[in-house]
Design a protein around this motif. Structure first.
Motif, mmCIF file in Angstrom:
data_model
loop_
_atom_site.group_PDB
_atom_site.id
_atom_site.type_symbol
_atom_site.label_atom_id
_atom_site.label_comp_id
_atom_site.label_asym_id
_atom_site.label_seq_id
_atom_site.Cartn_x
_atom_site.Cartn_y
_atom_site.Cartn_z
ATOM 1 N N GLU A 27 15.332 1.215 1.244
ATOM 2 C CA GLU A 27 15.706 0.400 2.393
ATOM 3 C C GLU A 27 14.424 -0.076 3.054
ATOM 4 O OE1 GLU A 27 17.917 2.926 4.988
ATOM 5 O OE2 GLU A 27 16.140 3.906 5.822
ATOM 6 N N ILE A 28 14.492 -1.164 3.791
ATOM 7 C CA ILE A 28 13.332 -1.664 4.521
ATOM 8 C C ILE A 28 13.417 -1.161 5.950
ATOM 9 C CG2 ILE A 28 12.108 -3.702 5.345
ATOM 10 C CD1 ILE A 28 13.071 -5.196 2.904
ATOM 11 N N ASP A 29 12.384 -0.450 6.386
ATOM 12 C CA ASP A 29 12.301 0.057 7.755
ATOM 13 C C ASP A 29 11.544 -0.954 8.604
ATOM 14 O OD1 ASP A 29 13.560 2.372 6.949
ATOM 15 O OD2 ASP A 29 11.691 3.463 6.614
ATOM 16 N N PHE A 30 12.247 -1.631 9.483
ATOM 17 C CA PHE A 30 11.602 -2.596 10.369
ATOM 18 C C PHE A 30 11.072 -1.884 11.609
ATOM 19 C CE2 PHE A 30 14.532 -5.349 7.990
ATOM 20 C CZ PHE A 30 13.650 -6.339 7.600
ATOM 21 N N ASN A 31 9.912 -2.323 12.050
ATOM 22 C CA ASN A 31 9.359 -1.798 13.288
ATOM 23 C C ASN A 31 9.988 -2.534 14.476
ATOM 24 O OD1 ASN A 31 7.535 -0.094 11.898
ATOM 25 N ND2 ASN A 31 6.124 -1.817 11.602
ATOM 26 N N GLY A 32 10.250 -1.803 15.541
ATOM 27 C CA GLY A 32 10.835 -2.435 16.719
ATOM 28 C C GLY A 32 12.326 -2.205 16.799
ATOM 29 N N ASP A 33 13.035 -3.183 17.366
ATOM 30 C CA ASP A 33 14.467 -3.031 17.638
ATOM 31 C C ASP A 33 15.349 -3.515 16.497
ATOM 32 O OD1 ASP A 33 13.828 -2.051 20.159
ATOM 33 O OD2 ASP A 33 13.813 -4.063 21.058
ATOM 34 N N ILE A 34 14.764 -4.047 15.425
ATOM 35 C CA ILE A 34 15.566 -4.541 14.311
ATOM 36 C C ILE A 34 16.051 -3.371 13.476
ATOM 37 C CG2 ILE A 34 15.583 -6.029 12.269
ATOM 38 C CD1 ILE A 34 13.341 -7.622 13.514
ATOM 39 N N ALA A 35 17.344 -3.377 13.149
ATOM 40 C CA ALA A 35 17.920 -2.283 12.373
ATOM 41 C C ALA A 35 17.403 -2.307 10.936
ATOM 42 C CB ALA A 35 19.440 -2.383 12.387
ATOM 43 N N LYS B 265 0.853 -1.180 0.000
ATOM 44 C CA LYS B 265 0.000 0.000 0.000
ATOM 45 C C LYS B 265 0.890 1.230 0.000
ATOM 46 C CE LYS B 265 -3.562 2.475 2.607
ATOM 47 N NZ LYS B 265 -2.865 3.770 2.417
ATOM 48 N N ALA B 266 0.554 2.213 -0.815
ATOM 49 C CA ALA B 266 1.340 3.441 -0.856
ATOM 50 C C ALA B 266 1.199 4.197 0.462
ATOM 51 C CB ALA B 266 0.892 4.321 -2.017
ATOM 52 N N GLY B 267 2.305 4.767 0.929
ATOM 53 C CA GLY B 267 2.302 5.544 2.159
ATOM 54 C C GLY B 267 2.582 7.007 1.894
ATOM 55 N N ARG B 268 3.122 7.673 2.867
ATOM 56 C CA ARG B 268 3.368 9.108 2.748
ATOM 57 C C ARG B 268 4.476 9.389 1.735
ATOM 58 N NH1 ARG B 268 8.123 9.442 2.987
ATOM 59 N NH2 ARG B 268 9.496 9.132 4.787
ATOM 60 N N ASP B 269 4.380 10.559 1.134
ATOM 61 C CA ASP B 269 5.332 10.970 0.100
ATOM 62 C C ASP B 269 5.800 12.385 0.420
ATOM 63 O OD1 ASP B 269 6.820 11.325 -2.163
ATOM 64 O OD2 ASP B 269 5.135 11.366 -3.547
ATOM 65 N N LEU B 270 7.115 12.562 0.539
ATOM 66 C CA LEU B 270 7.708 13.875 0.783
ATOM 67 C C LEU B 270 8.372 14.369 -0.496
ATOM 68 C CD1 LEU B 270 9.485 13.171 4.213
ATOM 69 C CD2 LEU B 270 7.300 14.348 3.862
ATOM 70 N N ARG C 48 2.822 -5.678 3.135
ATOM 71 C CA ARG C 48 1.962 -6.463 4.025
ATOM 72 C C ARG C 48 2.062 -7.943 3.671
ATOM 73 N NH1 ARG C 48 -3.406 -3.428 2.512
ATOM 74 N NH2 ARG C 48 -2.357 -3.606 0.497
ATOM 75 N N SER C 49 2.200 -8.782 4.689
ATOM 76 C CA SER C 49 2.267 -10.223 4.471
ATOM 77 C C SER C 49 1.693 -10.944 5.687
ATOM 78 C CB SER C 49 3.715 -10.675 4.225
ATOM 79 O OG SER C 49 4.534 -10.337 5.332
ATOM 80 N N ASN C 50 1.386 -12.227 5.500
ATOM 81 C CA ASN C 50 0.770 -12.999 6.578
ATOM 82 C C ASN C 50 1.167 -14.453 6.407
ATOM 83 O OD1 ASN C 50 -1.174 -14.447 8.239
ATOM 84 N ND2 ASN C 50 -2.329 -12.518 8.317
ATOM 85 N N GLN D 112 6.014 -3.984 7.046
ATOM 86 C CA GLN D 112 7.268 -3.247 6.992
ATOM 87 C C GLN D 112 7.161 -2.178 5.907
ATOM 88 O OE1 GLN D 112 7.704 -6.900 6.831
ATOM 89 N NE2 GLN D 112 7.818 -6.870 9.062
ATOM 90 N N ASP D 113 7.887 -1.105 6.119
ATOM 91 C CA ASP D 113 7.894 -0.020 5.138
ATOM 92 C C ASP D 113 9.116 -0.111 4.247
ATOM 93 O OD1 ASP D 113 5.554 1.154 6.011
ATOM 94 O OD2 ASP D 113 6.565 2.412 7.488
ATOM 95 N N ILE D 114 8.881 -0.008 2.945
ATOM 96 C CA ILE D 114 9.980 0.228 2.011
ATOM 97 C C ILE D 114 10.118 1.729 1.853
ATOM 98 C CG2 ILE D 114 10.799 -0.048 -0.343
ATOM 99 C CD1 ILE D 114 9.447 -2.681 -0.529
ATOM 100 N N ASP D 115 11.271 2.249 2.241
ATOM 101 C CA ASP D 115 11.549 3.683 2.209
ATOM 102 C C ASP D 115 12.360 3.975 0.946
ATOM 103 O OD1 ASP D 115 12.226 6.289 2.671
ATOM 104 O OD2 ASP D 115 12.855 5.997 4.736
ATOM 105 N N THR D 116 11.774 4.687 -0.016
ATOM 106 C CA THR D 116 12.398 4.866 -1.332
ATOM 107 C C THR D 116 12.801 6.313 -1.580
ATOM 108 O OG1 THR D 116 10.274 5.254 -2.442
ATOM 109 C CG2 THR D 116 11.027 2.983 -2.271
ATOM 110 N N ASP D 117 13.901 6.486 -2.315
ATOM 111 C CA ASP D 117 14.402 7.806 -2.698
ATOM 112 C C ASP D 117 14.439 7.927 -4.209
ATOM 113 O OD1 ASP D 117 15.160 8.990 -0.093
ATOM 114 O OD2 ASP D 117 16.556 7.300 -0.024
ATOM 115 N N GLY D 118 14.135 9.132 -4.713
ATOM 116 C CA GLY D 118 14.191 9.338 -6.150
ATOM 117 C C GLY D 118 14.048 10.797 -6.531
ATOM 118 N N PHE D 119 13.686 11.020 -7.788
ATOM 119 C CA PHE D 119 13.533 12.381 -8.301
ATOM 120 C C PHE D 119 12.136 12.559 -8.872
ATOM 121 C CE2 PHE D 119 14.789 9.985 -12.056
ATOM 122 C CZ PHE D 119 13.981 10.507 -13.044
#
Length: 221
Positions: A191-199, A110-115, A145-147, A155-162
């Protein structure tokens, strides 16, 4: 005599005020602005990772995007330059159609926030019409999203671009304006942003294309 002096004074004041009023009316594209944005949003796997051979999988998600933007413009006469920042969200997500899953190249997302942070350059086609091109940096998140049958993972995929785009702005009056705009974004790192203590993961290459057609209404201060 008094009537003559009063008439001459009124005429002089009118002569001074008229150019000032005209100048204020023509300065329609200068200063800070704020706007609300809504439009159509479509993201899909880029050309380097698409799967056109599989007609059942269009690898795209689409929906309605919405958000707000702030900017500052300088009217240099026939040319307007400005900077802008934008925060939006989107309803775009993967769908199941008659049992077929549209994979989008990342699975169920699902698409999330966009800056967005960038600049624009425009020319005045008329005193109240600005045609412009824009470009800058964009950072967008996609919620994966997975099950496994027991636990749901997000988990969030955090993407950079133009981003590049073009549009038209119409000044309804000195302070209020409306805009129509098309923009294209490409995200090439993530990069994949994990929730919690995982880097978070190391950055890796991706290829995502995004097309948006949006409308805005705003106020210039």
């Amino acid at each position: 005599m008094k009537k003559t002096v009063a008439l001459l004074t009124a005429t002089a004041l009118t002569a001074v005020a008229a150019p000032a009023f005209a100048q204020d009316n023509t300065a329609t594209f200068t200063g800070p602005r704020a706007e609300a944005i809504v439009g159509y949003d479509m993201a899909r796997a880029g050309s380097s990772v698409d799967d056109d051979a599989n007609q059942d999988n269009d690898q795209s998600i689409d929906g309605i995007m919405y958000g707000a933007a702030l900017g500052y413009d300088v009217d240099l006469g026939g040319v307007v330059v400005g900077a802008e920042a934008e925060l939006t969200n989107s309803s775009a997500n993967t769908k199941f159609d008659a049992g077929d899953f549209e994979g989008f190249g990342f699975g169920n997302v699902k698409a999330g926030r966009d800056l967005y942070l960038g600049a624009r350059l425009g020319v005045k086609a008329a005193p109240d019409v600005l045609l412009y091109a824009k470009g800058g940096y964009t950072n967008a998140k996609f919620d994966v999203r997975s099950n496994d049958g027991t636990t749901e993972f997000n988990q969030d995929i955090d993407t950079d671009g133009f981003r590049v785009g073009a549009g038209a702005e119409y000044a309804l009056n000195r302070n209020t304006f409306v805009k129509m705009e098309y923009r294209y974004s490409n995200y090439s790192e993530a990069e994949i942003d994990f929730n919690g203590d995982i880097a978070d993961t190391d950055r890796f290459d991706v290829d995502l294309d995004r097309h948006q057609v949006v409308a805005s209404v705003g106020y210039r201060f």
